[in-house]
Design an enzyme around this catalytic site. Structure first.
Site, PDB file in Angstrom:
ATOM      1  N   SER A  26     -76.968  83.036  42.687  1.00 32.17           N
ATOM      2  CA  SER A  26     -75.700  82.857  43.404  1.00 32.17           C
ATOM      3  C   SER A  26     -75.712  81.613  44.277  1.00 32.17           C
ATOM      4  O   SER A  26     -74.684  80.944  44.392  1.00 32.17           O
ATOM      5  CB  SER A  26     -75.358  84.100  44.228  1.00 32.17           C
TER       6      SER A  26
ATOM      7  N   LYS B 263     -64.387  84.600  38.509  1.00 34.47           N
ATOM      8  CA  LYS B 263     -64.332  85.971  39.020  1.00 34.47           C
ATOM      9  C   LYS B 263     -65.782  86.436  39.287  1.00 34.47           C
ATOM     10  O   LYS B 263     -66.406  85.938  40.215  1.00 34.47           O
ATOM     11  CB  LYS B 263     -63.607  86.868  38.020  1.00 34.47           C
TER      12      LYS B 263
ATOM     13  N   GLY C 247     -82.220  86.104  42.971  1.00 32.29           N
ATOM     14  CA  GLY C 247     -82.634  85.681  41.646  1.00 32.29           C
ATOM     15  C   GLY C 247     -81.491  85.595  40.663  1.00 32.29           C
ATOM     16  O   GLY C 247     -81.640  85.055  39.574  1.00 32.29           O
TER      17      GLY C 247
ATOM     18  N   ALA D 266     -71.326  94.621  44.833  1.00 32.00           N
ATOM     19  CA  ALA D 266     -69.994  94.797  44.262  1.00 32.00           C
ATOM     20  C   ALA D 266     -69.539  93.609  43.414  1.00 32.00           C
ATOM     21  O   ALA D 266     -68.347  93.369  43.263  1.00 32.00           O
ATOM     22  CB  ALA D 266     -68.970  95.083  45.371  1.00 32.00           C
TER      23      ALA D 266
ATOM     24  N   GLY E 103     -71.803  90.369  37.696  1.00 30.94           N
ATOM     25  CA  GLY E 103     -73.021  91.157  37.906  1.00 30.94           C
ATOM     26  C   GLY E 103     -73.015  92.551  37.310  1.00 30.94           C
ATOM     27  O   GLY E 103     -73.567  92.795  36.229  1.00 30.94           O
ATOM     28  N   GLU E 104     -72.419  93.503  38.021  1.00 29.86           N
ATOM     29  CA  GLU E 104     -72.491  94.894  37.575  1.00 29.86           C
ATOM     30  C   GLU E 104     -71.809  95.166  36.229  1.00 29.86           C
ATOM     31  O   GLU E 104     -72.284  96.023  35.470  1.00 29.86           O
ATOM     32  CB  GLU E 104     -71.862  95.812  38.631  1.00 29.86           C
TER      33      GLU E 104
END
Lengths: 158, 338
Positions: free
Chosen positions: B49, B285, B46, B86, B288-289
């Site tokens: 990507s 780059k 979702g 990651a 996400g996190e």
């Protein structure tokens, strides 16, 4: 013991014989194979199972199928056909409102219920209306924005 | 009385770990109708990507994102991927797909070059065509070239590649090495209102400026940042797993494990700081996190700005904040009377 129920689901009359403990959600998903309404928490916290029953948004996991006897039900499947999306679905798609999508059916039903009652809600009213629908991905930002976008479009078109 | 405060927090976050092997691989196949098929092991959950990866392949092949068919997450048919973890997918898997697309494109160039009477290095892929650089009127449709490659030259336009972020092992003498391939940076600013009689904190607004290299799909970057901020708000003010003395969780469902609803969300403004990382696909780059890293910190700083107390134990519940406010007032009272 089985109990006969008769209800209108997305404009169609449906009859069935159900066990008394069957929830409306289980009935919709397993008996009618309307799997758009999601089974999330099953205790009424997450809102993924939201459907409209006689004009009220309800968690279908908390309602028994027999309680819906004689009532008018709208599920996510009742909003669009193969040709056309509901305006809410279209604006959510256009604004990339959802991510994983698990909350989407309940979120869209709650939004439809809001706009049925209040076609021009404030931002606070939108947030209030969606507060029973949990989402872990989006931060709700683009969902709230899309509803306000749709209502402002309709206001300017009118 | 409700007190307002503002707080700021900055972060860096590593993208593409190199401590262990961290490969992604891809296969790109250009079809005779001008579309392309991408095989990747990564998973769409979702975050978008597969859209971003399709955009990368499309850009390299000079076709539209709609022309790309993504086949993903099936180890029977796709290469294994280290995972949608990651914050690595756009960077590591994106690089693998870019390299695979380049390999397929090179076959198209070699096939098209003699037909157009030029060298392969004089060609470019653009607008669904293989065309001569500087002479765009001299071209062949990409599907036509793929057809020639398959049925005339016997060299199907197929590319496969893998990418593993380059490793520099730690020097045991100096402790130096390169644990990550690249880094992203962000700053978030929170504005809060703290009720100094109840300790209740409301986050009114968060402004988030994030560097993710080239934002390949800015809308999806915004979505990631907004979602990360909601998780950060939950960490800051609400979410906590509670255990009884026997180690049994006492709040195991959403009735008493409290996560943010639409009513808990502040106004969020996302600022994407455009940047170009030469090691990333088209300069990208990851995002996400990192999005939830600075959120709780900037909210805690805003609470300090509002009422002068430092919360060091999350979540900053009304109970904890009120206790700290009372302790602070008592200490001030003591100073006055002393």
């Amino acid at each position: 013991m089985m109990i006969d129920v008769k209800m209108t689901v997305n404009g169609q009359e449906r009859t069935a014989s159900v066990a008394p403990e069957t929830t409306l959600l289980t009935f919709l998903r397993d008996s009618l194979v309307l799997t758009g309404s999601k089974l999330g928490c099953d205790v009424g916290d997450c809102g993924a199972c939201t459907v409209i029953v006689n004009g009220n948004a309800v968690n279908s996991c908390l309602m028994l199928a027999v309680q819906a006897d004689g009532k008018d039900i709208t599920t996510i499947e009742g909003l669009s056909d193969f040709e056309h999306l509901h305006p809410l679905q279209a604006v959510f798609e256009q604004m990339s409102s959802f991510q994983c999508g698990f909350c989407a059916p309940g979120m869209i039903i709650s939004a439809k219920h809001l706009l049925d009652k209040n076609p021009h809600p404030s931002k606070g009213e939108v947030q209030e209306a969606l507060s029973g629908n949990l989402c872990r991905c989006t931060g709700y930002t683009k969902i709230v924005d899309a509803i306000l976008e749709l209502t402002s479009e309709e206001a300017s078109a009118a | 009385m409700k007190q307002r405060g503002r707080g700021i927090a900055c972060m860096w976050y590593p993208i593409g770990f190199t401590v262990l092997a961290n490969p992604s691989a891809a296969v790109v196949k250009v079809n005779e109708d001008g579309t392309a098929t991408v095989l990747t092991g990564t998973v769409e959950t979702g975050q978008g990507s597969l859209t971003v990866l399709g955009q990368i392949a499309a850009q390299e092949l000079g076709i539209a994102t709609d022309d790309i068919k993504m086949v993903s997450a099936d180890t029977d048919t796709t290469p294994m991927d280290t995972g949608a973890i990651a914050s690595r997918t756009t960077y590591v898997t994106g690089n693998a797909i870019l390299l695979a697309a380049t390999n397929a494109k090179e076959i198209l160039f070699e096939v098209a070059a003699p037909l157009l009477g030029v060298r392969p290095d004089q060609l470019e892929a653009m607008d669904r065509k293989i065309q001569v650089k500087g002479f765009p009127q001299k071209y062949l449709p990409i599907g036509e070239v793929a057809h020639q490659a398959q049925f005339v030259k016997g060299r199907p336009a197929l590319g496969s590649a893998s990418y593993n972020p380059p490793t520099v092992a730690m020097d045991p003498e100096t402790g130096q090495g390169k644990p990550f391939s690249t880094y992203v940076y962000a700053t978030q600013v929170a504005e809060v209102e703290v009720d100094d009689e109840t300790g209740e904190v409301e986050v009114l607004r968060i402004v988030a400026a994030h560097d993710c290299g080239t934002p390949i799909n800015p809308t999806l970057v915004e979505g990631q940042v907004e979602g990360g901020i909601s998780m950060g708000v939950g960490l800051a003010l609400q979410e906590e797993i509670l255990f009884d003395d026997d180690g049994k969780q006492i709040n195991p469902n959403l009735t008493n494990y409290i996560m943010p609803t639409s009513l808990d969300m502040p106004d969020v403004e996302v600022e994407i700081v455009k940047n170009f990382d030469p090691t990333g696909p088209f300069g990208a780059k990851g995002v996400g996190e990192p999005t939830s890293v600075p959120t709780a910190a900037c909210i805690m700083n805003a609470i300090y700005d509002a009422v002068g107390v430092r919360v060091t134990d999350l979540p900053a519940t009304a109970e904890k904040v009120l206790k700290l406010i009372k302790e602070k007032k008592a200490a001030e009272q003591k100073q006055i009377s002393a």
